[in-house]
Motif scaffolding. Sequence first.
Motif, short mmCIF file in Angstrom:
data_model
loop_
_atom_site.label_atom_id
_atom_site.label_comp_id
_atom_site.label_asym_id
_atom_site.label_seq_id
_atom_site.Cartn_x
_atom_site.Cartn_y
_atom_site.Cartn_z
N VAL A 1 0.86 -1.18 0.00
CA VAL A 1 0.00 0.00 0.00
C VAL A 1 0.90 1.23 0.00
N SER A 2 0.63 2.19 -0.91
CA SER A 2 1.45 3.40 -1.03
C SER A 2 0.58 4.65 -0.94
N LEU A 3 1.07 5.64 -0.23
CA LEU A 3 0.42 6.95 -0.13
C LEU A 3 1.42 7.99 -0.60
N ASN A 4 1.05 8.80 -1.59
CA ASN A 4 1.92 9.83 -2.16
C ASN A 4 1.23 11.19 -2.08
N SER A 5 1.98 12.23 -1.76
CA SER A 5 1.43 13.57 -1.74
C SER A 5 2.45 14.54 -2.33
N ASN A 6 2.02 15.30 -3.32
CA ASN A 6 2.84 16.34 -3.92
C ASN A 6 2.32 17.69 -3.46
N ASN A 7 3.23 18.61 -3.16
CA ASN A 7 2.89 19.92 -2.61
C ASN A 7 2.06 19.74 -1.34
N LEU A 8 2.62 19.02 -0.41
CA LEU A 8 1.96 18.60 0.82
C LEU A 8 1.32 19.77 1.58
N PHE A 9 1.98 20.91 1.64
CA PHE A 9 1.47 22.05 2.40
C PHE A 9 0.72 23.06 1.52
N ASN A 10 0.42 22.66 0.27
CA ASN A 10 -0.36 23.47 -0.67
C ASN A 10 0.25 24.86 -0.87
N ASN B 1 -4.21 47.73 -15.67
CA ASN B 1 -5.37 47.01 -15.13
C ASN B 1 -5.00 46.15 -13.92
N GLY B 2 -3.72 46.01 -13.59
CA GLY B 2 -3.27 45.27 -12.42
C GLY B 2 -3.28 43.76 -12.56
N ILE B 3 -3.52 43.26 -13.77
CA ILE B 3 -3.60 41.81 -13.99
C ILE B 3 -2.43 41.35 -14.84
N VAL B 4 -1.68 40.37 -14.33
CA VAL B 4 -0.56 39.79 -15.06
C VAL B 4 -0.81 38.29 -15.22
N PRO B 5 -0.94 37.80 -16.44
CA PRO B 5 -1.07 36.34 -16.61
C PRO B 5 0.22 35.65 -16.16
N ALA B 6 0.08 34.62 -15.32
CA ALA B 6 1.24 33.92 -14.79
C ALA B 6 0.95 32.42 -14.70
N ARG B 7 1.99 31.63 -14.72
CA ARG B 7 1.87 30.17 -14.58
C ARG B 7 2.22 29.80 -13.15
N THR B 8 1.37 28.99 -12.54
CA THR B 8 1.60 28.57 -11.16
C THR B 8 1.98 27.09 -11.10
N ILE B 9 2.48 26.68 -9.94
CA ILE B 9 2.75 25.26 -9.73
C ILE B 9 1.43 24.56 -9.40
N ASN B 10 1.40 23.24 -9.48
CA ASN B 10 0.19 22.49 -9.16
C ASN B 10 -0.13 22.59 -7.68
N ALA B 11 -1.41 22.57 -7.37
CA ALA B 11 -1.85 22.54 -5.97
C ALA B 11 -1.59 21.13 -5.42
N ARG B 12 -1.95 20.92 -4.16
CA ARG B 12 -1.72 19.63 -3.52
C ARG B 12 -2.44 18.51 -4.28
N THR B 13 -1.72 17.43 -4.53
CA THR B 13 -2.31 16.22 -5.12
C THR B 13 -1.88 15.05 -4.25
N THR B 14 -2.81 14.15 -4.02
CA THR B 14 -2.55 12.99 -3.18
C THR B 14 -3.11 11.75 -3.85
N SER B 15 -2.38 10.64 -3.74
CA SER B 15 -2.85 9.38 -4.31
C SER B 15 -2.59 8.24 -3.34
N LEU B 16 -3.47 7.27 -3.38
CA LEU B 16 -3.34 6.06 -2.59
C LEU B 16 -3.43 4.90 -3.56
N SER B 17 -2.49 3.97 -3.47
CA SER B 17 -2.50 2.84 -4.39
C SER B 17 -2.22 1.54 -3.64
N VAL B 18 -2.73 0.47 -4.22
CA VAL B 18 -2.51 -0.86 -3.68
C VAL B 18 -1.94 -1.70 -4.81
#
Length: 82
Positions: free
Chosen positions: A37-46, A61-78
């Motif tokens: 059984v495996s538990l994985n979490s990326n960007n644990l603290f969001n 206008n105060g708006i700048v288009p920008a690229r962000t990192i992914n938010a927290r993702t978690t997976s559980l696998s067996v």
Amino acid sequence: MVGTTSSYAQDSNQLNLPGYMVVNAFAQFRATDRILVSLNSNNLFNALGFTEAEDGVIPANGIVPARTINARTTSLSVRVAF
């Protein structure tokens, strides 16, 4: 842990992107000889992180288009071995 210090968006050095740190974690538990059984979490603290921006300065206008990192993702696998 993966991170970066603050950086400028463009060569004009007018728009500064803040630094950030991402913490990833995983755990594995062998329930039996055949079951893992495996538990994985990326960007644990969001964390919020910007990797790039399209403009070198903040426009009127105060708006700048920008690229962000992914938010927290978690997976559980067996995994079952046959």
